[in-house]
Design an enzyme around this catalytic site. Structure first.
Site, short mmCIF file in Angstrom:
data_model
loop_
_atom_site.label_atom_id
_atom_site.label_comp_id
_atom_site.label_asym_id
_atom_site.label_seq_id
_atom_site.Cartn_x
_atom_site.Cartn_y
_atom_site.Cartn_z
N PRO A 2 0.81 -1.20 0.00
CA PRO A 2 0.00 0.00 0.00
C PRO A 2 0.85 1.26 0.00
O PRO A 2 1.83 1.35 0.73
CB PRO A 2 -0.80 -0.11 1.28
N GLU A 3 0.46 2.19 -0.83
CA GLU A 3 1.10 3.50 -0.86
C GLU A 3 0.20 4.48 -0.11
O GLU A 3 -0.80 4.07 0.47
CB GLU A 3 1.29 3.95 -2.32
N HIS A 91 -1.40 -16.17 8.22
CA HIS A 91 -0.77 -14.84 8.14
C HIS A 91 -1.51 -13.77 8.93
O HIS A 91 -1.21 -12.60 8.78
CB HIS A 91 -0.59 -14.38 6.68
N ARG A 110 3.71 -11.60 3.34
CA ARG A 110 5.15 -11.52 3.07
C ARG A 110 5.96 -11.03 4.26
O ARG A 110 7.18 -11.07 4.25
CB ARG A 110 5.40 -10.62 1.85
N ARG A 150 19.59 16.87 -7.73
CA ARG A 150 19.75 15.42 -7.88
C ARG A 150 19.89 15.01 -9.33
O ARG A 150 19.09 15.41 -10.18
CB ARG A 150 18.53 14.70 -7.25
#
Length: 269
Positions: A2-3, A91, A110, A150
């Site tokens: 999830p972002e 999980h 995971r 950058r």
DNA sequence: CGCACCCCCTGCCGGC
DNA sequence: TGCCGGCAGGGGGTGC
């Protein structure tokens, strides 16, 4: 994982947790990204949740006594409210039983996610975060201040949580498409006009995704177990070979910093 | 310092 | 049909 939009959706769906008290914590699997502390369950017992905040991709559950339960969902994590009688699934690693009934379940196949108990905002991961991308105080000049320094590809800069917090692999590709900029362009070589377009695209894409309840890729679910619907609107992400929605040219996939980027050669320069 | 690369872990999908 | 390799939204460490 999830972002930001998915984590924000989870945050909102956890609103009923405010004011509730943790009766007992059951740790079925302590080996998360960072192993859960031995005394985690003991320290959580009796804690009352006051509010639920978000910083970047982190959830911060504010507890009484200045304590904070920090949660990161990694790639496959979910934090969901449920009933006591439901059957636990594989999980379901940590179960927070609530005093007046019901439970909060941390699920993460995971195990790239993590839970951590601390004080206030005093967490390494949170301290190093850049500003919230939807902070009303931000403007294109702020983004330009970063891009001009950058030389890395602009996609990598968007993924750098120290620059701006919460953007991940899906939305980085989406906002670059929206701005008409190829993901491999060196950040420093973007023009002011391009940086402005990218800044606006960043906020527009994230706001839109939050409105839609986040993405619905593989096992993402919000706290009510409802999928998001952003994937239906994805312009480029995971659409390699499919026609661009604007120009019909096939969407390209490249690998940057070990992760897939998707873009349209025609619409992005 | 910046960046490419590799790792952590499980599940799923496509190719053979 | 079944097995195997590749890939997946995350971050952090290493070594150049």
């Amino acid at each position: 994982m999830p972002e930001l939009p998915e984590v924000e959706t989870v945050r909102r769906s956890l609103a009923p947790l405010a004011g509730r008290e943790v009766a007992e914590v059951i740790v079925r699997e302590a080996r998360l990204r960072r192993p859960l502390a031995e005394d985690f369950a003991d320290r959580m017992r009796g804690a009352r949740v006051e509010t639920i905040d978000r910083r970047g991709k982190y959830l911060l559950l504010r507890l009484d006594r200045q304590q904070t339960l920090l949660a990161h969902l990694g790639m496959t994590g979910t934090l969901a409210l449920g009933k006591d009688e439901g059957i636990l699934r594989p999980h379901d690693h940590v179960i927070f039983r609530l005093t007046a009934g019901g439970r909060l379940v941390f699920h993460d196949p995971r195990r790239f996610g993590c839970l951590e108990l601390g004080q206030g905002d005093d967490f390494d991961g949170v301290r190093s975060l850049g500003p919230e991308p939807l902070d009303p105080g931000l403007n294109p000049a702020w983004l330009h201040g970063h891009t001009r320094r950058r030389r890395c590809p602009i996609k990598n800069l968007l993924l750098d949580q120290r620059v701006v917090a919460g953007i991940g692999n899906i939305y980085a590709s989406e906002m670059l498409f929206e701005a008409g900029i190829r993901p491999g362009r060196a950040a420093v070589r973007l023009t002011r006009a391009e940086v402005s377009r990218l800044f606006e695209a960043m906020q527009r894409v994230l706001r839109h995704a939050i409105e839609l309840g986040g993405s619905s890729i593989s096992d993402y679910r919000d706290a009510d177990g409802k999928p998001g619907y952003f994937q239906l609107a994805a312009a480029v992400y995971d659409r390699e070979g499919h026609p661009c929605r604007r120009c019909e040219q096939p969407i390209r996939r490249i690998v940057q910093a070990g992760r897939s980027s998707f873009y349209c050669r025609q619409c992005q320069r």
